[in-house]
Design an enzyme around this catalytic site. Structure first.
Site, PDB file in Angstrom:
ATOM      1  N   CYS A 123     -61.336  -1.549  21.639  1.00  0.00           N
ATOM      2  CA  CYS A 123     -60.161  -0.814  20.929  1.00  0.00           C
ATOM      3  C   CYS A 123     -59.329  -0.152  21.884  1.00  0.00           C
ATOM      4  CB  CYS A 123     -60.956  -0.088  19.791  1.00  0.00           C
ATOM      5  SG  CYS A 123     -60.000   1.144  18.913  1.00  0.00           S
ATOM      6  N   GLU A 124     -57.963  -0.219  21.529  1.00  0.00           N
ATOM      7  CA  GLU A 124     -57.034   0.656  22.392  1.00  0.00           C
ATOM      8  C   GLU A 124     -57.088   2.102  22.120  1.00  0.00           C
ATOM      9  OE1 GLU A 124     -52.779  -0.015  20.092  1.00  0.00           O
ATOM     10  OE2 GLU A 124     -53.494  -1.429  21.683  1.00  0.00           O
ATOM     11  N   HIS A 125     -57.534   2.346  20.766  1.00  0.00           N
ATOM     12  CA  HIS A 125     -57.560   3.838  20.329  1.00  0.00           C
ATOM     13  C   HIS A 125     -58.547   4.564  20.824  1.00  0.00           C
ATOM     14  CE1 HIS A 125     -55.372   1.932  16.702  1.00  0.00           C
ATOM     15  NE2 HIS A 125     -54.587   2.448  17.499  1.00  0.00           N
ATOM     16  N   HIS A 126     -59.701   4.147  20.943  1.00  0.00           N
ATOM     17  CA  HIS A 126     -61.014   5.082  21.641  1.00  0.00           C
ATOM     18  C   HIS A 126     -61.670   4.366  22.820  1.00  0.00           C
ATOM     19  CE1 HIS A 126     -60.791   6.120  17.191  1.00  0.00           C
ATOM     20  NE2 HIS A 126     -60.690   7.411  17.768  1.00  0.00           N
ATOM     21  N   GLN A 164     -57.586  -5.163  16.330  1.00  0.00           N
ATOM     22  CA  GLN A 164     -57.963  -6.606  15.577  1.00  0.00           C
ATOM     23  C   GLN A 164     -56.273  -7.238  15.175  1.00  0.00           C
ATOM     24  OE1 GLN A 164     -61.382  -6.800  13.184  1.00  0.00           O
ATOM     25  NE2 GLN A 164     -60.564  -8.512  12.089  1.00  0.00           N
ATOM     26  N   HIS A 192     -66.526  -2.715  14.342  1.00  0.00           N
ATOM     27  CA  HIS A 192     -66.005  -2.122  15.583  1.00  0.00           C
ATOM     28  C   HIS A 192     -66.760  -0.721  15.831  1.00  0.00           C
ATOM     29  CE1 HIS A 192     -61.477  -3.646  15.155  1.00  0.00           C
ATOM     30  NE2 HIS A 192     -62.195  -4.091  14.279  1.00  0.00           N
ATOM     31  N   CYS A 194     -66.070   1.809  17.139  1.00  0.00           N
ATOM     32  CA  CYS A 194     -65.454   3.030  16.891  1.00  0.00           C
ATOM     33  C   CYS A 194     -65.735   3.710  15.727  1.00  0.00           C
ATOM     34  CB  CYS A 194     -63.935   3.118  17.450  1.00  0.00           C
ATOM     35  SG  CYS A 194     -62.779   1.795  16.374  1.00  0.00           S
TER      36      CYS A 194
END
Length: 235
Positions: A123-126, A164, A192, A194
């Site tokens: 995941c690019e956020h976390h 995703q 996910h 996260c």
């Protein structure tokens, strides 16, 4: 404190679609550069391996660990080596995977479906893993691509920082652009971490995304056939 507003892919800073014609109708199209070439540009400066290992050393210090203790002495090196493997998709060209096709199809004119392609992405956020299965179908025009190539294409995009939704759109766009089929259908189901091991901590929650082009987008019956075959029990 100044607020930083992050724009969405395919939108302007005001949150509106980049192309007014797409507003309220179809999602923004992807830049072909995202799937016709490797993601790492030769003109982009990159830190050295030593600098990357030093960054891991700093993070170990940040969480309260002692990077010099026996169990962690080699951790910065191991983490960077793991990153080389986990994110190798940045150095691979999606279009090249689909470049070789075969014409001996005896006039086959129905769609080809490969389901249950297992993948793991980040995941690019976390920067935490998400994993699951991709189901891909396309209706060829005269020529078909090797079945393993669709699995390799999925891995190339998955081995990059992702959402995703973007992963789903990239796979569909690459097949659509390179193979020029009559239609493409992509569905991804994933869990996910996260969401399952931090934050709301809802283990087992599964996210579904889909993208349809051509005949799959325009013909609900073809969408239904695709979904039925994806959901049918294995024998």
């Amino acid at each position: 404190m100044d607020a930083l507003i992050k724009t969405l892919r395919g939108t302007k800073p005001d949150g509106k679609p980049s192309d007014p014609k797409l507003a309220g109708e179809r999602p923004a199209e992807l830049d072909p550069a995202e799937f016709l070439a490797a993601a790492v540009r030769p003109d982009r400066p990159r830190p050295s391996r030593a600098e990357a290992e030093a960054a891991v050393y700093t993070l170990l210090n940040y969480i309260g660990e002692d990077p010099t203790r026996e169990g962690l002495v080699d951790t910065p090196r191991r983490v960077v080596e793991a990153y080389d493997e986990l994110f190798q998709g940045y150095h691979q060209c999606p279009a090249e995977v689909l470049d070789r096709t075969f014409g001996e199809t005896a006039g086959y004119d129905d769609f080809v479906l490969i389901r249950d392609i297992e993948f793991t992405s980040q995941c690019e956020h976390h920067m935490m893993p998400f994993y699951g299965r991709a189901h891909i179908a396309y209706t060829p025009v005269e020529r078909v691509v090797g079945l393993s190539k669709l699995a390799r294409l999925t891995d190339i995009f998955a081995r990059r920082l992702q959402t995703q939704e973007h992963l789903t759109a990239q796979i569909a766009a690459a097949i659509d652009e390179v193979l020029k089929p009559r239609g493409v259908a992509v569905m991804i189901e994933a869990e996910h971490t996260c969401m399952s091991v931090r934050g709301v901590a809802k283990h087992g929650a599964v996210t579904f995304t889909s993208r349809f082009t051509g005949m799959f987008r325009d013909n609900p019956a073809e969408q239904g056939r695709f979904l039925s075959m994806v959901r049918s029990p294995q024998r």
